[in-house]
Each structure stands twice: as C-alpha cells, then as structure tokens.
Design an enzyme around this catalytic site. Structure first.
Site, short mmCIF file in Angstrom:
data_model
loop_
_atom_site.label_atom_id
_atom_site.label_comp_id
_atom_site.label_asym_id
_atom_site.label_seq_id
_atom_site.Cartn_x
_atom_site.Cartn_y
_atom_site.Cartn_z
CG ASP A 11 47.07 72.09 99.67
OD1 ASP A 11 46.55 73.20 99.45
OD2 ASP A 11 47.10 71.17 98.84
CG ASP A 130 38.74 70.90 93.20
OD1 ASP A 130 39.34 72.00 93.17
OD2 ASP A 130 38.65 70.21 94.23
#
Lengths: 254, 208
Positions: A11, A130
C-alpha cells in the site's frame, strides 16, 4: 497445471509504503521500490502496488515509482488506485506496470473495464473487489471500504468478467488486517460464478491461512502485506509450507 | 563484438518492460516505430500482447511483417514474445479472419477445459530432446519456472524447443534456425527470464 502465486501487496501513499489495519491506522513500512526489489529476490511471484490516496497531484510520484520499480524488478507489477479513465491506465502501463487494478471506478463506470480490456488486453485489466458480509450476503464496497453499493459480490464478479476483466482481486473487509485468515466463503462465492483467475486478499496471519486460500478452486494468487513487511513470515517460509502440503508453487531458489 | 537490437514498436501494448529487461542484461536496444535499415541491426525482438488480429494488423500497418520476413531470410536472430510467438504461425482461432505470418505451420488455439483462462501464472518449461544444447537455454536447467499470461496456445511441432502444460501440452518456446520465440514473458520471469534474454543477446552478437 495450476500453480499459486504468492504476492506481497505494498500500500503506497505519496511514494511510501503504508499498511492499514481495517483500512485505518497507517504505519510507514519503507520505500516501495526497495521493498519490491527485495521481494523479487526473496521469491515473490508478483508485486501489487495499491495507491491508497491516489489523486491527480500524487500521480507523477506514482509514475516515477513505477518507472524505477520496472528498472530493477523483473516480475509482474500491478498498480491499483485512481484509475478512472483509459488514459490513466495508459500512463501507468507505460511507466512500467503490467496490469492495472480497477475498484471504485469500475463500479461507477463499468464500461471502463471493457475499454481497458479492448485497448490493452484483458490480461492487464484486474478488477479489485472489496466485500463485507452484511448478514445476508457479501456486499461490495467502494472508496476504500467507505461506501456500500448494495451489489452482491458474486454477481458483480461475474459482470466484471463478462466486461473483460482478466483477473479478480477479492478482498474481505471483515478480515483485512485481522490476521484471522482469508474469508473462504467470499472466495468460494466468486470461484463458483467465474472462470478467470482469482487473487485472494485480506486476513492472512499464519502459514495455514495461505494453505486455506490456495485450496479454494480457482484461487491462483495469495496476497498479503503486513505479515511480509514486518518480517513475521518470509516468502520462502510460505512457499516451502505450501509445497509441503502439495500445493504447486514456484519454489524459492536458495 | 557488436550487438544492436531492434525492438519493434507497432503501437500495441507496453514495450517498456521488454526494453528495460534487455537494457538490464546489457543490450543496446533501439525501440523502432518505422521501417529500418536492417544492416545496422544484429537482432530483432517482436513483442505482442492482447488480441491476435489486432497485433497482426498493426504489425502489417507498420510494415513490420515485411521487415520480419527480410530479417529471417537474412539470418538475423529474431525473438518473438507472447503474441509475438503466436503471430509466427498461420493463424489463430482468436481472429479466424486474420492470417498470421505463416513462418511456422499450424494454428493457435484457445485453452478449453478445467483450468481458468487466461493462464496467468508461473509454469515450468520442459526442454525437448534435441534442444538441450540450444544457445537460448545456456545456463538454464530443465523445468525452469517462467511467467505466462495467455488464453491461446501454439501447437507442438518439430519447431517446439520446450513445452509447458496447462490442461494441454503446448509450445512454450519455438526455435527454427535463428528464429526464436517464447510464449511466456522472459522480461517478467525474474532471474531465469533475464538469463534467457541474455542468451538471446549473445546469439544476436556479431564479431566486428
């Protein structure tokens, strides 16, 4: 023969690696290019960069990062975050990404999947989903898990495949950052309804979790972040464990 | 000793990875977008991603089909990568209306069966008997892992120098004279892929 990829996810925010727990509480864990090169040497099969705060002002930093990564990392590189137009994908692919991952933008504009697949090939169109169990079904969320869409995970996965996605990256928000293991129910749901490769994401904390993910038919990638970044597990530990359980992976060369 | 590689850019896909990997193994590479004088080049790399028909048509639009034929005819080593391998064949079921370059016999077909398509994973290549001494494989043992991304595969033939299996056994690499191609992406196959590229670069190195 199906083999399973072990994929560290980095990330990134403004060119640095961070990792959230349940999408908050960010901790700096280093330089993305240096980390990616280390993971290549350590036997990682692919690297995913997720630009979590992607914006037009951070784009040049991301392009520079990809270009530097592609100079020294010779395994597939996927970039996600802030891809909302075909031209975004073009810039990222040109800079050195092999695949772009679409998330929120694919939901607000599903045609983007087909446009990117047509322009650059399905193999570089990854759709990241997600999802969170809402009591009756796995519901798809966008914007880093902030917005519920009402869409059911399997249905959306199937639509994404039909539109030209070459791969699905499925993240369980219930499990992300918890170290309780992948959400097998969510992965099974996607596997049942699709026939393209699936990358499992969210929740690994122990070696057994990698095995549980690898045993889901159709899962061909196992993604993890903090267990690798903080040295809790190494790529070779994970691969040697999977090999000992008869899962086919590219072994780490000593 | 002299090496100069022409990397053919006909507007399809991203050549950066291939260019960077070739640079990494020490090759002098020109990314070329128009017809070139072949006498300045010692090797040609023909990449390709995406749709077979789109690739062939773009290749022809840039006049690179002729360039490939001339290069092969004059014995300049050529390395095709991914769809760059597939285009060497007569055609593909992906684009039945488009003819391939026809340098190799047979037709490229889609994976049918239990496995997920595209194959997007690392897989091992088995070097075929008769090709273990191929210069492309110098320093590479049998059963090495390479990174594949494709939905269509090339058939087996005398030209098959190594095979891979994904539901079906197919050509992972081909070799006829100075014509080489890989279905996998050597530029994305870490150390071993780089070794293969380095081998091609040394094949494409001439005295003087």
């Amino acid at each position: 023969m199906r083999s399973v990829r072990v994929i560290p996810c980095l990330d990134i925010d403004a060119g640095r690696v961070v990792k959230g727990t349940n999408f908050v509480d960010l901790t700096d864990a280093g330089d993305p290019v240096e980390l990616a090169a280390l993971y290549d040497l350590a036997g990682a099969d692919e690297i995913v960069f997720l630009d979590i705060a992607a914006s037009s002002s951070s784009r040049p930093i991301t392009l520079d990062l990809l270009s530097r990564a592609a100079d020294q990392v010779f395994i597939p590189l996927t970039i996600g975050g802030g891809v909302s137009r075909v031209d975004d994908a073009r810039q990222l692919l040109r800079a050195g990404a092999d695949k772009v991952s679409l998330n929120s933008s694919a939901i607000s504009n599903p045609a983007l999947i087909s446009e990117i697949a047509q322009e650059f090939g399905s193999q570089c169109a990854v759709v990241a989903i997600d999802a969170k169990f809402n009591g009756s079904f796995y519901e798809v969320y966008t914007h880093g898990g902030r917005n519920a869409t009402g869409l059911e995970l399997g249905t959306w996965a199937k639509v994404a495949e039909r539109l030209g996605a070459g791969e699905l990256l499925v993240t369980s928000m219930d499990r992300d950052g918890t170290k309780e293991g992948f959400d097998i129910g969510a992965l099974m749901r996607v596997a049942e309804l699709t026939s393209i490769p699936i990358i499992a994401s969210g929740g690994v904390g122990r070696l057994e979790h990698f095995l549980e993910g690898a045993e889901v038919p159709g899962v061909s990638g196992l993604l993890a972040a903090s267990v690798f970044h903080f040295g809790q597990l190494s790529i070779s530990q994970v691969k040697n464990f999977l090999i000992s359980k008869s899962i086919v992976v590219r072994p780490v060369q000593e | 000793m002299r090496t100069k590689i022409a990397l053919l850019d006909y507007g399809i896909g991203n050549l950066q990875s291939v260019a960077k990997a070739l640079n990494h193994v020490g090759a002098d590479v020109d990314v070329v977008e128009s017809s070139i004088d072949l006498k300045y080049y010692t090797g040609i790399v023909l990449p390709g991603v995406g749709n077979f028909g789109a690739c062939v048509n773009a290749l022809k639009h840039f006049g690179f089909d002729e360039l490939v034929y001339r290069g092969v005819a004059s014995g300049i080593p050529l390395l095709g990568v991914c769809v760059g391998l597939q285009m060497l064949f007569e055609g593909s079921s992906e684009s039945p209306e488009t003819k391939g370059l026809g340098l190799l016999p047979g037709k490229v077909l889609r994976f049918e069966g239990q496995e997920r398509v595209p194959q997007m994973q690392w897989n091992t290549i088995s070097i075929r008997e008769g090709f273990s001494k191929s210069r492309l494989f110098t320093g590479l043992e049998d059963d090495r892992w390479m990174y594949f991304v494709h939905s269509y595969f090339a058939p087996l033939g005398d030209f098959t120098s190594s095979t891979a299996t994904y539901g079906v056994e197919y050509s992972a690499t081909v070799e006829v004279g100075d014509l080489y191609a890989t279905q996998f992406h050597p530029e994305k196959s870490s150390k071993e892929g780089l070794r293969l590229l380095e081998n091609f670069v040394s094949i494409a190195t001439v005295a003087s």
